[in-house]
Write a protein that holds these residues in place. Structure first.
Motif, PDB file in Angstrom:
ATOM      1  N   LYS A 136       0.835  -1.208   0.000  1.00 33.92           N
ATOM      2  CA  LYS A 136       0.000   0.000   0.000  1.00 33.92           C
ATOM      3  C   LYS A 136       0.867   1.254   0.000  1.00 33.92           C
ATOM      4  O   LYS A 136       0.571   2.224  -0.703  1.00 33.92           O
ATOM      5  CB  LYS A 136      -0.934  -0.001   1.208  1.00 33.92           C
ATOM      6  N   GLN A 137       1.939   1.229   0.777  1.00 31.43           N
ATOM      7  CA  GLN A 137       2.835   2.386   0.840  1.00 31.43           C
ATOM      8  C   GLN A 137       3.530   2.596  -0.504  1.00 31.43           C
ATOM      9  O   GLN A 137       3.608   3.724  -0.999  1.00 31.43           O
ATOM     10  CB  GLN A 137       3.873   2.184   1.942  1.00 31.43           C
ATOM     11  N   ILE A 138       4.024   1.529  -1.090  1.00 31.63           N
ATOM     12  CA  ILE A 138       4.701   1.632  -2.388  1.00 31.63           C
ATOM     13  C   ILE A 138       3.746   2.157  -3.451  1.00 31.63           C
ATOM     14  O   ILE A 138       4.115   3.026  -4.259  1.00 31.63           O
ATOM     15  CB  ILE A 138       5.296   0.269  -2.792  1.00 31.63           C
ATOM     16  N   ILE A 170       3.089   5.873  -3.112  1.00 38.63           N
ATOM     17  CA  ILE A 170       4.236   6.690  -3.528  1.00 38.63           C
ATOM     18  C   ILE A 170       4.408   6.668  -5.040  1.00 38.63           C
ATOM     19  O   ILE A 170       4.595   7.712  -5.670  1.00 38.63           O
ATOM     20  CB  ILE A 170       5.538   6.193  -2.842  1.00 38.63           C
ATOM     21  N   ASN A 171       4.347   5.464  -5.640  1.00 33.54           N
ATOM     22  CA  ASN A 171       4.662   5.307  -7.057  1.00 33.54           C
ATOM     23  C   ASN A 171       3.449   5.288  -7.979  1.00 33.54           C
ATOM     24  O   ASN A 171       3.603   5.309  -9.192  1.00 33.54           O
ATOM     25  CB  ASN A 171       5.460   4.010  -7.266  1.00 33.54           C
ATOM     26  N   GLY A 172       2.261   5.196  -7.414  1.00 32.63           N
ATOM     27  CA  GLY A 172       1.048   5.137  -8.223  1.00 32.63           C
ATOM     28  C   GLY A 172       0.576   3.705  -8.399  1.00 32.63           C
ATOM     29  O   GLY A 172       1.379   2.772  -8.440  1.00 32.63           O
ATOM     30  N   ASP A 173      -0.739   3.566  -8.507  1.00 35.21           N
ATOM     31  CA  ASP A 173      -1.333   2.235  -8.595  1.00 35.21           C
ATOM     32  C   ASP A 173      -0.944   1.473  -9.858  1.00 35.21           C
ATOM     33  O   ASP A 173      -0.934   0.251  -9.859  1.00 35.21           O
ATOM     34  CB  ASP A 173      -2.857   2.326  -8.520  1.00 35.21           C
ATOM     35  N   GLY A 174      -0.615   2.161 -10.922  1.00 40.20           N
ATOM     36  CA  GLY A 174      -0.275   1.494 -12.176  1.00 40.20           C
ATOM     37  C   GLY A 174       1.209   1.277 -12.373  1.00 40.20           C
ATOM     38  O   GLY A 174       1.636   0.801 -13.428  1.00 40.20           O
ATOM     39  N   SER A 175       2.001   1.584 -11.381  1.00 40.37           N
ATOM     40  CA  SER A 175       3.456   1.485 -11.541  1.00 40.37           C
ATOM     41  C   SER A 175       3.940   0.040 -11.441  1.00 40.37           C
ATOM     42  O   SER A 175       3.314  -0.801 -10.794  1.00 40.37           O
ATOM     43  CB  SER A 175       4.151   2.320 -10.466  1.00 40.37           C
TER      44      SER A 175
END
Length: 75
Positions: free
Chosen positions: A17-19, A22-27
Motif C-alpha cells: 500500500k505504501q509503495i 508513492i509510485n502510483g497504482d499502475g506502476s
C-alpha cells in the motif's frame, strides 16, 4: 490465532500500500509489491495444506494396515 505467515502477509500488504501510494497504482513497483503479497499468501496456503489431518480412511489404515480396504495394488 495469528501465525508468522499472517504477520508477514500483513507486513507485505502494508508495504505494498505504501509503495503504491508513492509510485502510483499502475506502476511496476506497485505491481511487484502486490506480487510479493500473493507469493507469501501462496506459501502460507501451501504450508497449511500440508498440515491437514489425515482423513478417516487414512487413520483407519494407519491403525489397520492389513485390512482389505487398505490394500495397495501395484501394476
Amino acid at each position: 490465532m495469528t501465525t508468522d505467515y499472517d504477520k508477514l502477509i500483513e507486513q507485505e500488504k502494508a508495504e505494498a500500500k505504501q509503495i503504491c501510494s508513492i509510485n502510483g497504482d499502475g506502476s511496476p513497483q506497485c505491481a511487484a509489491a502486490w506480487d510479493a503479497v500473493e507469493e507469501v499468501q501462496a506459501a502460507a496456503s501451501h504450508v497449511q495444506s500440508k498440515e491437514k489431518k489425515p482423513n478417516s480412511l487414512q487413520s483407519y489404515c494407519a491403525d489397520n494396515p492389513d485390512a482389505i480396504e487398505c490394500r495397495i495394488y501395484e501394476d
